[in-house]
Write a protein that holds these residues in place. Sequence first.
Motif, PDB file in Angstrom:
ATOM      1  N   GLN A 171       0.836  -1.200   0.000  1.00 51.08           N
ATOM      2  CA  GLN A 171       0.000   0.000   0.000  1.00 51.08           C
ATOM      3  C   GLN A 171       0.874   1.255   0.000  1.00 51.08           C
ATOM      4  O   GLN A 171       0.579   2.232  -0.691  1.00 51.08           O
ATOM      5  N   THR A 220      -1.231 -14.683  -1.317  1.00 46.60           N
ATOM      6  CA  THR A 220      -2.475 -14.246  -1.966  1.00 46.60           C
ATOM      7  C   THR A 220      -3.526 -15.332  -2.141  1.00 46.60           C
ATOM      8  O   THR A 220      -4.697 -14.997  -2.402  1.00 46.60           O
ATOM      9  N   LYS A 224      -9.864 -12.565  -0.454  1.00 46.80           N
ATOM     10  CA  LYS A 224     -11.234 -12.106  -0.698  1.00 46.80           C
ATOM     11  C   LYS A 224     -11.558 -11.021   0.314  1.00 46.80           C
ATOM     12  O   LYS A 224     -10.883 -10.883   1.339  1.00 46.80           O
ATOM     13  N   ASN A 225     -12.576 -10.260   0.020  1.00 49.89           N
ATOM     14  CA  ASN A 225     -12.989  -9.204   0.934  1.00 49.89           C
ATOM     15  C   ASN A 225     -13.621  -9.814   2.177  1.00 49.89           C
ATOM     16  O   ASN A 225     -14.571 -10.601   2.088  1.00 49.89           O
ATOM     17  N   GLN A 244      -8.893 -10.750   3.996  1.00 50.13           N
ATOM     18  CA  GLN A 244      -8.886  -9.348   3.571  1.00 50.13           C
ATOM     19  C   GLN A 244      -7.469  -8.832   3.371  1.00 50.13           C
ATOM     20  O   GLN A 244      -7.185  -8.083   2.423  1.00 50.13           O
ATOM     21  N   GLN A 247      -6.230  -9.991   0.183  1.00 52.54           N
ATOM     22  CA  GLN A 247      -6.875  -9.260  -0.905  1.00 52.54           C
ATOM     23  C   GLN A 247      -6.191  -7.916  -1.140  1.00 52.54           C
ATOM     24  O   GLN A 247      -5.998  -7.494  -2.288  1.00 52.54           O
ATOM     25  N   TYR A 248      -5.807  -7.242  -0.060  1.00 55.41           N
ATOM     26  CA  TYR A 248      -5.087  -5.979  -0.200  1.00 55.41           C
ATOM     27  C   TYR A 248      -3.749  -6.199  -0.907  1.00 55.41           C
ATOM     28  O   TYR A 248      -3.360  -5.424  -1.792  1.00 55.41           O
ATOM     29  N   LEU A 250      -2.894  -8.573  -3.000  1.00 61.15           N
ATOM     30  CA  LEU A 250      -3.137  -8.878  -4.414  1.00 61.15           C
ATOM     31  C   LEU A 250      -3.585  -7.645  -5.182  1.00 61.15           C
ATOM     32  O   LEU A 250      -3.051  -7.347  -6.270  1.00 61.15           O
ATOM     33  N   ASN A 251      -4.550  -6.907  -4.660  1.00 62.33           N
ATOM     34  CA  ASN A 251      -5.031  -5.708  -5.352  1.00 62.33           C
ATOM     35  C   ASN A 251      -3.912  -4.708  -5.580  1.00 62.33           C
ATOM     36  O   ASN A 251      -3.800  -4.098  -6.661  1.00 62.33           O
ATOM     37  N   ASN A 252      -3.069  -4.521  -4.567  1.00 59.10           N
ATOM     38  CA  ASN A 252      -1.991  -3.539  -4.675  1.00 59.10           C
ATOM     39  C   ASN A 252      -0.948  -3.962  -5.709  1.00 59.10           C
ATOM     40  O   ASN A 252      -0.452  -3.134  -6.474  1.00 59.10           O
ATOM     41  N   VAL A 254      -1.471  -5.855  -8.331  1.00 60.80           N
ATOM     42  CA  VAL A 254      -2.091  -5.678  -9.647  1.00 60.80           C
ATOM     43  C   VAL A 254      -2.018  -4.212 -10.081  1.00 60.80           C
ATOM     44  O   VAL A 254      -1.673  -3.896 -11.223  1.00 60.80           O
ATOM     45  N   SER A 255      -2.316  -3.309  -9.147  1.00 63.82           N
ATOM     46  CA  SER A 255      -2.307  -1.876  -9.481  1.00 63.82           C
ATOM     47  C   SER A 255      -0.899  -1.376  -9.775  1.00 63.82           C
ATOM     48  O   SER A 255      -0.691  -0.605 -10.716  1.00 63.82           O
TER      49      SER A 255
END
Length: 471
Positions: A171, A220, A224-225, A244, A247-248, A250-252, A254-255
């Motif tokens: 993050q 990862t 999931k949320n 969760q 999920q953070y 993985l999302n980060n 990807v971004s």
Amino acid sequence: MSKRRGGGFHVRLQGGLTYSEKYRAGIEEAIRQIAGREGWYYEADPKTGELDVVPAEPKTFPALVPFPFETLERPDIQKTPIGVKLARPGEIPEVLAVNWKESLGVSLLGLSGGGKTVTINDILTQQAVAGAEVYVIDYPAKSVDFEFAKPFLARFGWGCESLLQAAGLTQYLLDEIQEGGKRYKAFKEHGWQNMDAIPEGERPKWPYIFLCVDELSRLTTGAKNGRVSKNTPAPAIAEAIEAQTKQYILNNLVSIAAVGRAFGYHMLVATQMGSATTGMPPALRGNLGNKLLMGPRPSDGQKATAFNNGKDVPSVPDNVIEEGVSKGTGSSEFEGQESAVFKSFFPKVEGCTDTEALGLALAEKLGLPEGVMLEEYRESFDQSKPINKEYQRKVMSRIDFPKAEAYRRLPYLRMLQDQYEEAMAELAGDTGAVPEGHDDVPKAPPTVNGQPLDSPLIDASLLAKRMEAER
């Protein structure tokens, strides 16, 4: 087919030439049958549909390809050599290098023992010497692989102690290139579209960022949320926190992979299997354009998940395996380059392990942090001696990503943690007193799926005290 001057044959194919791994394998099998031995190769002209079959020894590798320490004298932040391609005896092998301008990312797949760790450490070392700020994320039990790199990581560059720490670090790196982040604002204010646009005098303020992520599936898989309600029991809250947090992460990732290249981000992601079910969805895999698969005999399934066009990527030939020189070999599919079979560099220095050789090279080129002595760094490689706690304290005080900072950047995890603490307090009773006669009996901690609830992910009591003191 006719005889060729110098030996071999000249062949005209009536159907012409169509390139694919399957087609090439068919031609090579025909050559083996005609020649009766390995090594003969062909040179093809697709325009005429003609090829020459040339007598030769088979391509192979030496038993060990030494790491080119001389390249550390003139490191290139945008081009990192990782090994050599197949070559015939007597030929100088072509070097295989990652071109970070073609893609910000490398996906490095392969089962344990295939050579992933050595390859990762080679890349990390070269990026650090070239001037990149290095950040490392790994599963706690596996993070010992990066002990050698600790003194050379960026401030807050260590995200290997817990899932929470890994999420906080990703993050932190993402926030830097999103609206409001320092790097984002600088690029927008000056109109810089990429790192090449930064004036020479400003470049030291904005170094390249190298993010190394190992054991992705452990970080990862199961993301999931997390959803909880007021009456959710403590074990279910703990499961929600873990899901969760993953999920953070993985999302980060990807971004960062999607937008980081223009801001000077390089990323290496390593795991054993690269499918969505093992924690690498297409959204991440697709933005890691340089793909490596370590190991001499991958299955078709492994090649399909590792590469965009697995059927067109060559595998390590049988003669390399039979000669006993397949350790550290694999296949590559890089942006802007032809797919190839390669063998990774191995850092060999007399009297040193591979990580010690790289570590001492880093110490020579970059120096050690203030207060860290070369002798105690050398001693950290000696596994016959107890761990030097004072040395660890000194290096970790600079690089350890703070849990408080992770919670500040991920407030939803802080809220879930508070709810978990409340639920645990209710389970223990308001006072938390031990019944009379049981104070000398060890109490087994509650678990979720066999894992203690008081894992590094959810030890918030000390954090709460620290945050209260800071107020």
